[in-house]
Design a protein around this motif. Structure first.
Motif, PDB file in Angstrom:
ATOM      1  N   ILE A  34      97.225  42.787  10.661  1.00 22.09           N
ATOM      2  CA  ILE A  34      95.767  41.888  10.805  1.00 22.09           C
ATOM      3  C   ILE A  34      96.048  40.724  11.519  1.00 22.09           C
ATOM      4  CG2 ILE A  34      94.215  40.488   9.435  1.00 22.09           C
ATOM      5  CD1 ILE A  34      94.645  42.757   7.148  1.00 22.09           C
ATOM      6  N   PRO A  35      95.311  40.284  12.584  1.00 19.88           N
ATOM      7  CA  PRO A  35      93.906  40.784  12.930  1.00 19.88           C
ATOM      8  C   PRO A  35      93.784  41.530  14.253  1.00 19.88           C
ATOM      9  CG  PRO A  35      93.995  38.591  13.682  1.00 19.88           C
ATOM     10  CD  PRO A  35      95.513  38.881  13.022  1.00 19.88           C
ATOM     11  N   HIS A  36      94.896  42.210  14.745  1.00 19.31           N
ATOM     12  CA  HIS A  36      95.014  42.822  15.947  1.00 19.31           C
ATOM     13  C   HIS A  36      94.935  44.227  16.008  1.00 19.31           C
ATOM     14  CE1 HIS A  36      96.283  38.922  17.195  1.00 19.31           C
ATOM     15  NE2 HIS A  36      97.453  38.818  16.687  1.00 19.31           N
ATOM     16  N   LYS A  37      94.935  45.145  14.773  1.00 19.39           N
ATOM     17  CA  LYS A  37      94.896  46.403  14.636  1.00 19.39           C
ATOM     18  C   LYS A  37      93.991  47.291  15.703  1.00 19.39           C
ATOM     19  CE  LYS A  37      97.110  47.418  10.339  1.00 19.39           C
ATOM     20  NZ  LYS A  37      97.152  48.312   9.040  1.00 19.39           N
ATOM     21  N   GLU A  38      92.559  46.496  15.697  1.00 25.80           N
ATOM     22  CA  GLU A  38      91.793  47.428  16.422  1.00 25.80           C
ATOM     23  C   GLU A  38      91.780  46.793  17.968  1.00 25.80           C
ATOM     24  OE1 GLU A  38      87.878  46.479  14.657  1.00 25.80           O
ATOM     25  OE2 GLU A  38      88.366  47.692  12.811  1.00 25.80           O
ATOM     26  N   ALA A  39      91.867  45.461  18.054  1.00 28.61           N
ATOM     27  CA  ALA A  39      91.911  45.022  19.445  1.00 28.61           C
ATOM     28  C   ALA A  39      93.062  45.385  20.368  1.00 28.61           C
ATOM     29  CB  ALA A  39      92.122  43.348  19.352  1.00 28.61           C
ATOM     30  N   VAL A  40      94.228  45.740  19.903  1.00 29.04           N
ATOM     31  CA  VAL A  40      95.390  46.181  20.566  1.00 29.04           C
ATOM     32  C   VAL A  40      95.209  47.595  21.069  1.00 29.04           C
ATOM     33  CG1 VAL A  40      96.610  47.421  18.821  1.00 29.04           C
ATOM     34  CG2 VAL A  40      97.929  46.276  20.352  1.00 29.04           C
ATOM     35  N   MET A  41      94.159  48.344  20.525  1.00 27.41           N
ATOM     36  CA  MET A  41      93.945  49.716  21.301  1.00 27.41           C
ATOM     37  C   MET A  41      93.642  49.578  22.497  1.00 27.41           C
ATOM     38  SD  MET A  41      91.851  51.572  18.020  1.00 27.41           S
ATOM     39  CE  MET A  41      91.500  52.969  18.819  1.00 27.41           C
ATOM     40  N   GLU A  42      92.610  48.450  22.787  1.00 31.84           N
ATOM     41  CA  GLU A  42      92.309  48.337  24.267  1.00 31.84           C
ATOM     42  C   GLU A  42      93.515  48.357  25.308  1.00 31.84           C
ATOM     43  OE1 GLU A  42      89.139  48.885  25.001  1.00 31.84           O
ATOM     44  OE2 GLU A  42      88.845  49.190  22.819  1.00 31.84           O
ATOM     45  N   GLU A  57      93.227  57.446  17.038  1.00 29.26           N
ATOM     46  CA  GLU A  57      91.997  57.523  17.558  1.00 29.26           C
ATOM     47  C   GLU A  57      90.962  57.957  16.422  1.00 29.26           C
ATOM     48  OE1 GLU A  57      92.379  61.182  20.078  1.00 29.26           O
ATOM     49  OE2 GLU A  57      92.829  59.656  21.905  1.00 29.26           O
ATOM     50  N   LEU A  58      91.158  58.581  15.485  1.00 31.60           N
ATOM     51  CA  LEU A  58      90.246  58.836  14.376  1.00 31.60           C
ATOM     52  C   LEU A  58      90.002  57.702  13.520  1.00 31.60           C
ATOM     53  CD1 LEU A  58      91.454  62.274  12.844  1.00 31.60           C
ATOM     54  CD2 LEU A  58      89.235  61.883  13.974  1.00 31.60           C
ATOM     55  N   THR A  59      91.161  56.646  13.195  1.00 33.39           N
ATOM     56  CA  THR A  59      90.702  55.504  12.309  1.00 33.39           C
ATOM     57  C   THR A  59      90.292  54.330  13.233  1.00 33.39           C
ATOM     58  OG1 THR A  59      93.010  54.900  12.703  1.00 33.39           O
ATOM     59  CG2 THR A  59      92.528  56.247  10.792  1.00 33.39           C
ATOM     60  N   GLY A  60      90.497  54.425  14.622  1.00 31.40           N
ATOM     61  CA  GLY A  60      89.996  53.239  15.292  1.00 31.40           C
ATOM     62  C   GLY A  60      90.976  52.131  15.250  1.00 31.40           C
ATOM     63  N   ALA A  61      92.193  52.357  14.765  1.00 30.84           N
ATOM     64  CA  ALA A  61      93.147  51.265  14.627  1.00 30.84           C
ATOM     65  C   ALA A  61      94.429  51.688  14.898  1.00 30.84           C
ATOM     66  CB  ALA A  61      93.149  50.690  13.369  1.00 30.84           C
ATOM     67  N   VAL A  62      95.238  50.821  15.587  1.00 32.64           N
ATOM     68  CA  VAL A  62      96.996  51.042  15.562  1.00 32.64           C
ATOM     69  C   VAL A  62      97.524  49.966  14.905  1.00 32.64           C
ATOM     70  CG1 VAL A  62      98.520  50.502  17.791  1.00 32.64           C
ATOM     71  CG2 VAL A  62      96.338  51.890  18.142  1.00 32.64           C
TER      72      VAL A  62
END
Length: 290
Positions: A72-80, A90-95
């Motif tokens: 937290i708080p980077h799990k979604e933003a780092v995907m980009e 890909e399924l969960t939308g988080a890395v």
């Protein structure tokens, strides 16, 4: 277990990025594992505010860092920033794990698989054909529910304070995996009805986490049945009030320590190619919790 780390010019660096990171148990857990296997690696924690995320990740790649855990708080933003994603990410939308390999930034999510391995280590739970009730609709709930769905669960009920958020997750589960998924609120009577024929209850909320360990649990013993498996993903304290309620009900309590260890072990294996010493990693976590 005190872990001394020797560093030289050939030491491989891995680490954690998040904001904040000072209370993370990952450095102790991973450095104990590296020492156990005699690997020339060191694990560090880096406090990275959101506005510095891209620079930190690309800089880590340029510096030859092997990989990073992401919290937290980077799990979604780092995907980009990732060139490739595994199916769970890909399924969960988080890395939650990054590997720098062959000039690429690879993103993985080991939370769901870590959850399932830990659960199956302590119980004989098989997701196929089961019904689960998940408390919460955040990142941990997403990882758990998608893993259960892809492993053959029959029905998943998402219970969340904000029902619209739970419904969004349930809709994704239906559309992406085809599992029967529904959303409810945190009303005690409604949860109790759903638990009457459920196989598994997972609390994926921070309720009862240190320093709020005396916070009332979302589900109590009178709402559980004897053969229900109750997995609290909170690992500090290792025995939460929810798990105490499960014991009172004669249900099967499962601590969140196992998921913490196994998600870390999977990251360890992605970076090193070696089988993780899970028992050593667990011992390091439990010592840190004392």
């Amino acid at each position: 277990m005190s872990v001394s780390v020797s560093v030289d010019a050939e030491t491989n660096v891995v680490g954690l990025i998040g904001h904040p990171v000072e209370h993370s148990m990952s450095p102790a857990m991973h450095n104990a594992a590296f020492k156990e296997l005699g690997l020339n690696y060191v694990y560090l924690a880096f406090d990275v505010p959101p506005e510095r995320l891209e620079g930190a990740v690309r800089g880590a790649a340029d510096l030859g860092i092997v990989g990073l855990n992401v919290t937290i708080p980077h799990k979604e933003a780092v995907m980009e920033l990732c060139d490739e994603l595994d199916r769970d990410a890909e399924l969960t939308g988080a890395v939650n794990t990054v590997r720098f390999s062959r000039g690429k930034i690879e993103g993985f999510n080991t939370d769901g698989e870590g959850f399932l391995r830990a659960l199956q280590e302590e119980t004989d739970f098989d997701p196929r054909g089961t019904k689960s009730v998940i408390l919460g609709a955040g990142g941990a709930a997403r990882a758990v529910s998608f893993k259960l769905a892809t492993e053959g669960a029959d029905e998943i009920v998402i219970a969340n304070r904000t029902v619209s958020r739970a419904e969004r997750l349930a809709e994704e589960l239906r559309e992406k995996v085809g599992v029967k998924a529904r959303a409810i609120g945190l009303d005690g009577d409604e949860i109790e009805r759903e638990l009457q024929d459920a196989d598994l209850l997972v609390d994926a909320t921070p309720v009862g986490m240190y320093p709020n360990e005396n916070e009332p649990p979302l589900v109590t013993a009178d709402q559980m049945r004897e053969d229900l498996i109750v997995n609290d993903l909170v690992y500090n304290p290792p025995k939460t009030r929810l798990l105490e309620e499960a014991e009172k009900a004669g249900a099967v309590p499962v601590s969140g320590v196992g998921m913490l260890v196994y998600q870390g072990a999977l990251a360890f294996e992605l970076w090193t190619g070696e089988e993780a010493p899970v028992d050593v990693m667990r011992e390091a976590v439990l010592e840190h919790l004392q």
